[in-house]
Design a protein around this motif. Structure first.
Motif, PDB file in Angstrom:
ATOM      1  N   THR A 181      54.215  42.346  28.042  1.00  0.00           N
ATOM      2  CA  THR A 181      53.321  42.023  29.166  1.00  0.00           C
ATOM      3  C   THR A 181      53.028  43.274  29.987  1.00  0.00           C
ATOM      4  OG1 THR A 181      55.108  41.398  30.715  1.00  0.00           O
ATOM      5  CG2 THR A 181      54.169  39.639  29.349  1.00  0.00           C
ATOM      6  N   PHE A 182      54.030  44.157  30.146  1.00  0.00           N
ATOM      7  CA  PHE A 182      53.801  45.389  30.914  1.00  0.00           C
ATOM      8  C   PHE A 182      52.950  46.395  30.125  1.00  0.00           C
ATOM      9  CE2 PHE A 182      56.086  46.480  35.002  1.00  0.00           C
ATOM     10  CZ  PHE A 182      56.026  45.184  35.483  1.00  0.00           C
ATOM     11  N   VAL A 183      53.092  46.419  28.815  1.00  0.00           N
ATOM     12  CA  VAL A 183      52.215  47.275  27.994  1.00  0.00           C
ATOM     13  C   VAL A 183      50.765  46.836  28.179  1.00  0.00           C
ATOM     14  CG1 VAL A 183      51.541  47.890  25.635  1.00  0.00           C
ATOM     15  CG2 VAL A 183      53.966  47.886  26.265  1.00  0.00           C
ATOM     16  N   VAL A 184      50.534  45.517  28.108  1.00  0.00           N
ATOM     17  CA  VAL A 184      49.171  44.978  28.264  1.00  0.00           C
ATOM     18  C   VAL A 184      48.668  45.213  29.694  1.00  0.00           C
ATOM     19  CG1 VAL A 184      47.811  42.838  28.303  1.00  0.00           C
ATOM     20  CG2 VAL A 184      49.382  43.281  26.412  1.00  0.00           C
ATOM     21  N   TRP A 185      49.526  44.963  30.676  1.00  0.00           N
ATOM     22  CA  TRP A 185      49.120  45.061  32.085  1.00  0.00           C
ATOM     23  C   TRP A 185      48.726  46.489  32.461  1.00  0.00           C
ATOM     24  CZ3 TRP A 185      52.785  44.234  36.879  1.00  0.00           C
ATOM     25  CH2 TRP A 185      51.993  44.028  38.028  1.00  0.00           C
ATOM     26  N   PHE A 186      49.473  47.468  31.957  1.00  0.00           N
ATOM     27  CA  PHE A 186      49.208  48.871  32.327  1.00  0.00           C
ATOM     28  C   PHE A 186      48.553  49.665  31.192  1.00  0.00           C
ATOM     29  CE2 PHE A 186      52.555  47.634  35.336  1.00  0.00           C
ATOM     30  CZ  PHE A 186      51.941  48.012  36.524  1.00  0.00           C
ATOM     31  N   SER A 187      47.954  48.959  30.232  1.00  0.00           N
ATOM     32  CA  SER A 187      47.356  49.636  29.072  1.00  0.00           C
ATOM     33  C   SER A 187      46.152  50.492  29.441  1.00  0.00           C
ATOM     34  CB  SER A 187      46.940  48.591  28.022  1.00  0.00           C
ATOM     35  OG  SER A 187      46.013  47.677  28.592  1.00  0.00           O
ATOM     36  N   HIS A 188      45.443  50.124  30.521  1.00  0.00           N
ATOM     37  CA  HIS A 188      44.214  50.851  30.860  1.00  0.00           C
ATOM     38  C   HIS A 188      44.490  52.200  31.512  1.00  0.00           C
ATOM     39  CE1 HIS A 188      45.522  49.350  34.634  1.00  0.00           C
ATOM     40  NE2 HIS A 188      44.493  49.834  35.300  1.00  0.00           N
ATOM     41  N   ALA A 189      45.628  52.294  32.254  1.00  0.00           N
ATOM     42  CA  ALA A 189      45.882  53.501  33.062  1.00  0.00           C
ATOM     43  C   ALA A 189      45.867  54.790  32.243  1.00  0.00           C
ATOM     44  CB  ALA A 189      47.193  53.350  33.825  1.00  0.00           C
ATOM     45  N   PRO A 190      46.612  54.870  31.110  1.00  0.00           N
ATOM     46  CA  PRO A 190      46.597  56.126  30.345  1.00  0.00           C
ATOM     47  C   PRO A 190      45.285  56.368  29.591  1.00  0.00           C
ATOM     48  CG  PRO A 190      47.947  54.486  29.235  1.00  0.00           C
ATOM     49  CD  PRO A 190      47.570  53.899  30.552  1.00  0.00           C
TER      50      PRO A 190
ATOM     51  N   ALA B 185      45.458  42.746  41.884  1.00  0.00           N
ATOM     52  CA  ALA B 185      45.015  41.772  42.885  1.00  0.00           C
ATOM     53  C   ALA B 185      45.499  40.357  42.583  1.00  0.00           C
ATOM     54  CB  ALA B 185      43.489  41.799  42.994  1.00  0.00           C
ATOM     55  N   LEU B 186      45.425  39.950  41.322  1.00  0.00           N
ATOM     56  CA  LEU B 186      45.752  38.565  40.966  1.00  0.00           C
ATOM     57  C   LEU B 186      47.259  38.330  40.806  1.00  0.00           C
ATOM     58  CD1 LEU B 186      44.138  35.971  40.407  1.00  0.00           C
ATOM     59  CD2 LEU B 186      44.142  36.549  37.981  1.00  0.00           C
ATOM     60  N   THR B 187      48.026  39.409  40.745  1.00  0.00           N
ATOM     61  CA  THR B 187      49.453  39.274  40.418  1.00  0.00           C
ATOM     62  C   THR B 187      50.226  38.548  41.511  1.00  0.00           C
ATOM     63  OG1 THR B 187      49.231  41.368  39.245  1.00  0.00           O
ATOM     64  CG2 THR B 187      51.449  40.547  39.542  1.00  0.00           C
ATOM     65  N   ILE B 188      49.826  38.730  42.782  1.00  0.00           N
ATOM     66  CA  ILE B 188      50.565  38.075  43.881  1.00  0.00           C
ATOM     67  C   ILE B 188      50.486  36.550  43.756  1.00  0.00           C
ATOM     68  CG2 ILE B 188      50.682  37.740  46.392  1.00  0.00           C
ATOM     69  CD1 ILE B 188      49.780  40.708  46.654  1.00  0.00           C
ATOM     70  N   PRO B 189      49.278  35.940  43.715  1.00  0.00           N
ATOM     71  CA  PRO B 189      49.249  34.477  43.541  1.00  0.00           C
ATOM     72  C   PRO B 189      49.754  34.044  42.161  1.00  0.00           C
ATOM     73  CG  PRO B 189      47.016  35.384  43.508  1.00  0.00           C
ATOM     74  CD  PRO B 189      47.931  36.489  43.932  1.00  0.00           C
ATOM     75  N   ALA B 190      49.537  34.899  41.133  1.00  0.00           N
ATOM     76  CA  ALA B 190      49.955  34.530  39.771  1.00  0.00           C
ATOM     77  C   ALA B 190      51.456  34.320  39.695  1.00  0.00           C
ATOM     78  CB  ALA B 190      49.520  35.601  38.775  1.00  0.00           C
TER      79      ALA B 190
ATOM     80  N   VAL C 262      48.880  38.671  33.869  1.00  0.00           N
ATOM     81  CA  VAL C 262      49.968  38.966  32.922  1.00  0.00           C
ATOM     82  C   VAL C 262      51.162  39.597  33.644  1.00  0.00           C
ATOM     83  CG1 VAL C 262      49.340  41.314  32.176  1.00  0.00           C
ATOM     84  CG2 VAL C 262      50.403  39.763  30.547  1.00  0.00           C
ATOM     85  N   GLY C 263      50.919  40.174  34.830  1.00  0.00           N
ATOM     86  CA  GLY C 263      52.004  40.751  35.615  1.00  0.00           C
ATOM     87  C   GLY C 263      52.998  39.714  36.112  1.00  0.00           C
ATOM     88  N   ALA C 264      52.655  38.434  35.946  1.00  0.00           N
ATOM     89  CA  ALA C 264      53.571  37.358  36.348  1.00  0.00           C
ATOM     90  C   ALA C 264      54.592  37.035  35.256  1.00  0.00           C
ATOM     91  CB  ALA C 264      52.765  36.106  36.692  1.00  0.00           C
TER      92      ALA C 264
ATOM     93  N   GLY D  89      57.272  41.952  45.933  1.00  0.00           N
ATOM     94  CA  GLY D  89      57.246  43.309  45.388  1.00  0.00           C
ATOM     95  C   GLY D  89      55.834  43.869  45.406  1.00  0.00           C
ATOM     96  N   ASN D  90      54.868  43.035  45.001  1.00  0.00           N
ATOM     97  CA  ASN D  90      53.471  43.473  45.009  1.00  0.00           C
ATOM     98  C   ASN D  90      52.923  43.625  46.423  1.00  0.00           C
ATOM     99  OD1 ASN D  90      53.811  42.295  42.171  1.00  0.00           O
ATOM    100  ND2 ASN D  90      51.801  43.238  42.068  1.00  0.00           N
ATOM    101  N   VAL D  91      53.375  42.751  47.332  1.00  0.00           N
ATOM    102  CA  VAL D  91      52.982  42.881  48.742  1.00  0.00           C
ATOM    103  C   VAL D  91      53.481  44.226  49.282  1.00  0.00           C
ATOM    104  CG1 VAL D  91      53.318  41.957  51.081  1.00  0.00           C
ATOM    105  CG2 VAL D  91      52.935  40.394  49.162  1.00  0.00           C
TER     106      VAL D  91
END
Length: 491
Positions: free
Chosen positions: A30-39, A64-69, A119-121, A432-434
């Motif tokens: 999930t973290f690979v997918v979530w942060f895949s765009h950065a590199p 943005a969506l991770t807090i409610p997710a 996916v960050g959830a 954590g996201n807040v």
């Protein structure tokens, strides 16, 4: 595993160990997918001729969506169980990831990046699952391994995806690299469903009596719970402001006001939902055996605010900090030096969990939060006159306390109230996201030194809050479907 609490991570014949490995790897993906765009942003920026503001918008939309997710997924996992929810999250995020890889406009990139915040959830799901499989004396190190090794997915993405994009070659190499991560996550979703089980054989999966919010056991805790929800809405309001003309100009000021109005409406909908869940408890009372103190959840929330919140914020600014502080560094070297912060996850988070199991949970959390307060105070003094290796050592020492603190937080989360572990983990995770939104907003107004001092000062305040945390001891009670009470050891 022996009775003394030792853990043989190579003993795959032990169902607990097999479950731990299957689960941390799900989180890793999930973290690979979530942060895949950065590199891959260099390639994406070139392919779409993006402005600096548009790149920033993608980075903001990603969280943005991770807090409610995390709140929503916490509710779902307590109701339906981790097995089906983790599988569903991996498979659905695979589809969204491939949508991002095939995007043909900035608008499509923005939409899919926003959706991928969900996916960050995934983190929340495994906290409940690992908590079900491991006894209290081992739950800290088990959750630490789950969190630390899974969290490493972001670093793994940064190290591997540019190389994979180059291997595919051509203008669309980045698309294939992203698409590949989506395919792997989707396939693993099916694999996870076949391999994972919600509980060990013969154990009961306890579910909340009602869904839609945490159960609380006193009127004071009810109002405290409502108050603790407000910072999450404020953080979402800040994100909307950052995407308005005052920030990256993704949409108009009118749209921002509309979003703020929507957040107010959502807050009152949530208040109503929390009241519905707790109406009987607050009007008819709760049996003593079923009571717990909401302050436990609140203290864990603010502890994760400063630990994971500062980690997310610092990881995103550290390469630039090194680049601008030390002359003669190029972006590649600055990125490598900064990567030490994330690398510590592999050992620091499991160490924090192990320390918590061994030496006491409140004491451990206080030590780590005190340590990170000192660590950030030292980082605030770093300037161009420092010996670079010394600055890197200071960064990694600070990082150790930050991530060990995260491990210590989630060594306690499964011991508060078993049937609501998903929701408690979801709320702490959202905090954590807040924290990240709060600290990065502070950074947009101050210099690096002040930024580090603000984190250190907030950590000092939270250190005193942790003094009021009750050490989990004795048993927590859960009621079986036949009405019998089961006592779960939390020592």
């Amino acid at each position: 595993m022996s009775n003394e609490g030792k853990m043989n991570l190579l003993n795959f014949a032990d169902p607990k160990i097999k479950t731990l490995h299957v689960t941390w790897f799900a989180f890793f993906l999930t973290f690979v997918v979530w942060f895949s765009h950065a590199p891959l942003l260099v390639f994406i920026k070139e392919a779409f001729d993006l402005t600096a503001a548009q790149v920033k918008a993608l980075l903001i939309l990603n969280v943005a969506l991770t807090i409610p997710a995390r709140i929503i997924v916490g509710i779902l996992v307590d109701k339906y169980g981790p097995r089906i929810i983790y599988s569903g999250l991996l498979i659905s995020s695979s589809v969204v990831c491939m949508g991002f890889a095939m995007a043909n406009s900035f608008e499509q990139l923005a939409l899919f990046r926003f959706l991928l915040g969900f996916v960050g959830a995934g983190f929340v799901i495994g906290i409940r699952l690992v908590g079900e499989w491991f006894p209290a004396k081992q739950v800290g190190i088990a959750e630490g391994i789950y969190g630390g090794w899974g969290n490493f997915g972001s670093a793994a993405a940064a190290m591997s995806l540019p190389t994979i994009a180059y291997a595919f070659g051509g203008d669309d190499g980045w698309r294939y690299a992203l698409g590949l991560t989506g395919i792997i996550a989707g396939l693993y979703g099916f694999f996870f469903y076949t391999m994972a089980r919600n509980t060990p054989k013969g154990s009961t999966y306890f579910k909340p009596k009602k869904s839609g919010g945490l159960e609380v056991t006193s009127k004071k805790d009810f109002y405290f719970y409502l108050l603790m929800n407000i910072p999450m809405y404020l953080a979402l309001g800040v994100l909307a402001w950052k995407l308005s003309p005052s920030g990256v100009n993704l949409f108009t000021t009118e749209v921002m006001y509309l979003m703020w109005f929507g957040l107010v409406i959502l807050f009152f909908i949530q208040v109503n939902s929390i009241w519905r869940v707790n109406k009987d408890n607050l009007t008819k009372g709760v049996a003593d055996i079923d009571k717990y103190q909401f302050k436990q959840v609140a203290i864990l929330d603010v502890a994760y605010f400063v630990t994971f919140g500062s980690e997310l914020a610092v990881v995103s600014m550290l390469p630039l900090f090194f680049l601008e502080t030390f002359e003669g560094l190029d972006p590649v070297k600055a990125g490598l030096l900064a990567s030490g912060f994330a690398f510590m996850n592999l050992v620091a988070r499991p160490t924090g969990g192990w320390f918590s199991d061994k030496f006491g949970r409140r004491k451990s959390l206080m030590i780590f939060i005190g340590g990170l307060a000192i660590g950030y105070s030292i980082l605030s003094q770093v300037d161009g006159s420092w010996f670079i290796p010394l600055a890197v050592i200071a960064t990694m020492c600070c990082s150790f306390f930050v991530q060990a603190g995260e491990g210590a937080v989630f060594a306690i989360v499964p011991l508060v109230k078993r049937r609501m572990t998903g929701q408690i983990a979801g709320m702490a995770g959202a905090y954590g996201n807040v924290g990240a939104v709060t600290y990065l907003t502070v950074l947009s107004f101050v210099d690096y030194s002040t930024f580090f001092m603000v984190i250190a000062a907030s950590a000092a305040l939270i250190f005193f809050a942790v003094m009021f945390l009750n050490e989990p001891k004795g048993h927590m009670a859960e009621v079986n479907e036949d009405g019998t009470v089961e006592l779960i050891d939390v020592n």
